[in-house]
Design a protein around this motif. Sequence first.
Motif, PDB file in Angstrom:
ATOM      1  N   HIS A 200       0.813  -1.216   0.000  1.00 47.51           N
ATOM      2  CA  HIS A 200       0.000   0.000   0.000  1.00 47.51           C
ATOM      3  C   HIS A 200       0.852   1.275   0.000  1.00 47.51           C
ATOM      4  CE1 HIS A 200      -3.729  -2.178   1.874  1.00 47.51           C
ATOM      5  NE2 HIS A 200      -3.509  -2.507   0.619  1.00 47.51           N
ATOM      6  N   LEU A 201       2.037   1.194   0.589  1.00 41.76           N
ATOM      7  CA  LEU A 201       2.827   2.403   0.824  1.00 41.76           C
ATOM      8  C   LEU A 201       3.976   2.593  -0.157  1.00 41.76           C
ATOM      9  CD1 LEU A 201       2.950   2.217   4.729  1.00 41.76           C
ATOM     10  CD2 LEU A 201       1.776   3.954   3.374  1.00 41.76           C
ATOM     11  N   THR A 202       4.220   1.625  -1.053  1.00 40.64           N
ATOM     12  CA  THR A 202       5.312   1.752  -2.016  1.00 40.64           C
ATOM     13  C   THR A 202       4.780   1.622  -3.433  1.00 40.64           C
ATOM     14  OG1 THR A 202       5.802  -0.617  -1.874  1.00 40.64           O
ATOM     15  CG2 THR A 202       7.022   0.836  -0.405  1.00 40.64           C
ATOM     16  N   ARG A 203       5.652   1.856  -4.405  1.00 37.73           N
ATOM     17  CA  ARG A 203       5.206   1.831  -5.795  1.00 37.73           C
ATOM     18  C   ARG A 203       6.352   1.356  -6.695  1.00 37.73           C
ATOM     19  NH1 ARG A 203       6.107   7.027  -4.200  1.00 37.73           N
ATOM     20  NH2 ARG A 203       7.516   8.285  -5.471  1.00 37.73           N
ATOM     21  N   GLU A 204       6.065   1.327  -7.998  1.00 34.98           N
ATOM     22  CA  GLU A 204       7.020   0.918  -9.017  1.00 34.98           C
ATOM     23  C   GLU A 204       7.526  -0.500  -8.752  1.00 34.98           C
ATOM     24  OE1 GLU A 204       9.832   4.110  -9.181  1.00 34.98           O
ATOM     25  OE2 GLU A 204       8.357   5.532  -9.953  1.00 34.98           O
ATOM     26  N   GLU A 205       8.849  -0.708  -8.736  1.00 32.77           N
ATOM     27  CA  GLU A 205       9.363  -2.077  -8.685  1.00 32.77           C
ATOM     28  C   GLU A 205       9.410  -2.634  -7.276  1.00 32.77           C
ATOM     29  OE1 GLU A 205      12.949   0.076  -7.293  1.00 32.77           O
ATOM     30  OE2 GLU A 205      11.295   0.498  -8.663  1.00 32.77           O
ATOM     31  N   VAL A 206       9.249  -1.813  -6.264  1.00 33.73           N
ATOM     32  CA  VAL A 206       9.458  -2.258  -4.889  1.00 33.73           C
ATOM     33  C   VAL A 206       8.476  -3.341  -4.435  1.00 33.73           C
ATOM     34  CG1 VAL A 206       9.533  -1.534  -2.465  1.00 33.73           C
ATOM     35  CG2 VAL A 206      10.566  -0.097  -4.226  1.00 33.73           C
ATOM     36  N   PRO A 207       7.155  -3.215  -4.679  1.00 33.31           N
ATOM     37  CA  PRO A 207       6.218  -4.202  -4.111  1.00 33.31           C
ATOM     38  C   PRO A 207       6.532  -5.651  -4.441  1.00 33.31           C
ATOM     39  CG  PRO A 207       5.018  -2.321  -4.971  1.00 33.31           C
ATOM     40  CD  PRO A 207       6.448  -2.148  -5.384  1.00 33.31           C
ATOM     41  N   HIS A 208       6.943  -5.946  -5.673  1.00 36.43           N
ATOM     42  CA  HIS A 208       7.184  -7.328  -6.061  1.00 36.43           C
ATOM     43  C   HIS A 208       8.564  -7.814  -5.651  1.00 36.43           C
ATOM     44  CE1 HIS A 208       3.408  -7.085  -8.018  1.00 36.43           C
ATOM     45  NE2 HIS A 208       3.818  -6.209  -8.916  1.00 36.43           N
ATOM     46  N   SER A 209       9.386  -6.923  -5.108  1.00 33.92           N
ATOM     47  CA  SER A 209      10.746  -7.285  -4.716  1.00 33.92           C
ATOM     48  C   SER A 209      10.861  -7.557  -3.223  1.00 33.92           C
ATOM     49  CB  SER A 209      11.718  -6.162  -5.096  1.00 33.92           C
ATOM     50  OG  SER A 209      11.697  -5.932  -6.484  1.00 33.92           O
ATOM     51  N   ILE A 210       9.731  -7.608  -2.520  1.00 34.52           N
ATOM     52  CA  ILE A 210       9.784  -7.807  -1.070  1.00 34.52           C
ATOM     53  C   ILE A 210       9.230  -9.175  -0.674  1.00 34.52           C
ATOM     54  CG2 ILE A 210       9.641  -5.357  -0.522  1.00 34.52           C
ATOM     55  CD1 ILE A 210       6.643  -5.933   0.182  1.00 34.52           C
ATOM     56  N   ALA A 211       9.769  -9.691   0.413  1.00 31.27           N
ATOM     57  CA  ALA A 211       9.223 -10.870   1.081  1.00 31.27           C
ATOM     58  C   ALA A 211       9.332 -10.604   2.571  1.00 31.27           C
ATOM     59  CB  ALA A 211      10.002 -12.118   0.696  1.00 31.27           C
ATOM     60  N   VAL A 212       8.446 -11.203   3.343  1.00 36.31           N
ATOM     61  CA  VAL A 212       8.438 -10.992   4.787  1.00 36.31           C
ATOM     62  C   VAL A 212       8.502 -12.342   5.485  1.00 36.31           C
ATOM     63  CG1 VAL A 212       7.211 -10.028   6.763  1.00 36.31           C
ATOM     64  CG2 VAL A 212       7.091  -8.868   4.546  1.00 36.31           C
ATOM     65  N   ALA A 213       9.386 -12.463   6.465  1.00 34.16           N
ATOM     66  CA  ALA A 213       9.508 -13.691   7.254  1.00 34.16           C
ATOM     67  C   ALA A 213       9.417 -13.348   8.739  1.00 34.16           C
ATOM     68  CB  ALA A 213      10.834 -14.390   6.960  1.00 34.16           C
ATOM     69  N   ILE A 214       8.599 -14.095   9.472  1.00 33.84           N
ATOM     70  CA  ILE A 214       8.514 -13.927  10.926  1.00 33.84           C
ATOM     71  C   ILE A 214       9.629 -14.750  11.554  1.00 33.84           C
ATOM     72  CG2 ILE A 214       7.088 -14.200  12.987  1.00 33.84           C
ATOM     73  CD1 ILE A 214       5.983 -12.146  11.001  1.00 33.84           C
ATOM     74  N   GLU A 215      10.562 -14.080  12.233  1.00 34.84           N
ATOM     75  CA  GLU A 215      11.708 -14.771  12.830  1.00 34.84           C
ATOM     76  C   GLU A 215      11.450 -15.190  14.269  1.00 34.84           C
ATOM     77  OE1 GLU A 215      15.540 -13.033  12.111  1.00 34.84           O
ATOM     78  OE2 GLU A 215      15.405 -13.995  10.129  1.00 34.84           O
ATOM     79  N   ASP A 216      10.558 -14.475  14.949  1.00 40.27           N
ATOM     80  CA  ASP A 216      10.272 -14.821  16.345  1.00 40.27           C
ATOM     81  C   ASP A 216       8.865 -14.339  16.684  1.00 40.27           C
ATOM     82  OD1 ASP A 216      10.799 -15.785  18.958  1.00 40.27           O
ATOM     83  OD2 ASP A 216      11.278 -13.747  19.623  1.00 40.27           O
ATOM     84  N   MET A 217       8.135 -15.161  17.430  1.00 36.92           N
ATOM     85  CA  MET A 217       6.788 -14.792  17.858  1.00 36.92           C
ATOM     86  C   MET A 217       6.556 -15.469  19.211  1.00 36.92           C
ATOM     87  SD  MET A 217       3.317 -15.079  15.596  1.00 36.92           S
ATOM     88  CE  MET A 217       1.766 -14.368  16.144  1.00 36.92           C
ATOM     89  N   ARG A 218       6.440 -14.670  20.269  1.00 37.18           N
ATOM     90  CA  ARG A 218       6.313 -15.245  21.611  1.00 37.18           C
ATOM     91  C   ARG A 218       5.449 -14.335  22.485  1.00 37.18           C
ATOM     92  NH1 ARG A 218      11.318 -12.783  21.310  1.00 37.18           N
ATOM     93  NH2 ARG A 218      11.775 -11.279  22.971  1.00 37.18           N
ATOM     94  N   VAL A 219       4.837 -14.939  23.487  1.00 36.82           N
ATOM     95  CA  VAL A 219       4.005 -14.191  24.430  1.00 36.82           C
ATOM     96  C   VAL A 219       4.847 -13.825  25.639  1.00 36.82           C
ATOM     97  CG1 VAL A 219       1.909 -14.207  25.836  1.00 36.82           C
ATOM     98  CG2 VAL A 219       1.963 -15.466  23.669  1.00 36.82           C
TER      99      VAL A 219
END
Length: 297
Positions: A200-219
Amino acid sequence: MKFKSGFVAIIGRPNVGKSTLMNQVIGQKIAIMSDKPQTTRNKIHGVYTTNNSQIVFLDTPGIHKRQSKLGDYMNQTAMSTLGEVEAVLFLVDAADGLGGGDRYIAEQLNGLKTPVILVLNKIDKIEPEALLPLMAQYNKLHNFAEIIPISAKVGSNVNTLLEQVAKYLPEGPQYYPEDQITDHPEQFVCAELIREKILHLTREEVPHSIAVAIEDMRVEPNGVVHVSAVIFVERDSQKGIIIGKQGALLKEVGRRARTDIENLLGSKIFLELWVKVKKDWRNQDRVLRDLGFHKDL
C-alpha cells in the motif's frame, strides 16, 4: 440433513478480486488485498462452515506472464489446484471485460472434469444492461457449470454463490472446527499483513521485490505478543525506500500492521521490523525454499 464438505479453488487473472472474495466469505481478513497485481503468492486456505456444510476455499496467485522463478511458482501453484478440488471458481473482472488473460485461463480448463463456476466480479462497476451480453461472451469459452455475477467488495450475490457452490460438494466430514477460518499458522498471516502494508505504501518495482519472514513470535509475561519480522528486498536502494526518511515509512508499516495483527490475535502486539537485502532473491531456488515457496522450484 447429511453434512457436505469439500475444497474449492478460486482462480483468475491478477487483481480480479480473489482475495477480496475470500475475505468477504470468511468475514475476516486472512488474504491480503492490494490494487497491485500478483499480490497473492501462495495458496491461502479459508474455511467457511455452516450447520450442514464446510467449504475450504483455496485463494490462488493470479495467473500471469512469468518474469522470474517466483512467477513460475505462482503460476504452478494456481494451476496445480484444479485437480485437487470439488469445484473451481473462475473469477473474472466484469468491468475489464473479456481479454486475452481470461481466454488463456479458459484454455487451461479444457478437458477438466471438475465443475467450473464462472464468477463475474465487480458488477457494481458496470451498467446492469451490460451484464447479459458479457455473460454470453464468456459462455462461449467453456462449458461452465454456472455463471454467477457478484460484487465481492460490497457482498452482492455472494450468498447465492455460496449456495450454488454447496451443491457440488459430496457428503463428507467437517475437516476443521466450526470457529477455524484458515489452516495457515498465525505467523504466515502476520507476515502477509505486514507485506500488505508495504504494498500500500510503495510503488514501481518495490512491491514485487519484497518478502516478509517472521523470525520470532512469543508471548511475554505481561501478555503482550512479541513479533519480530524481517523484510527482504533485492537491492540496497529498495532497503532505503522501505525504511524511508528517518525511518518514517518503516514506522508507518509497523503502525498499520500492528492494528491488523492485534485484530487477528486479539492481543496487544510489540512489533519489531528489520530490513535486509537478498540480491535477486526471486530467482534463487535456495532462498525461495527458505522463504516457504515450493520445494521443487
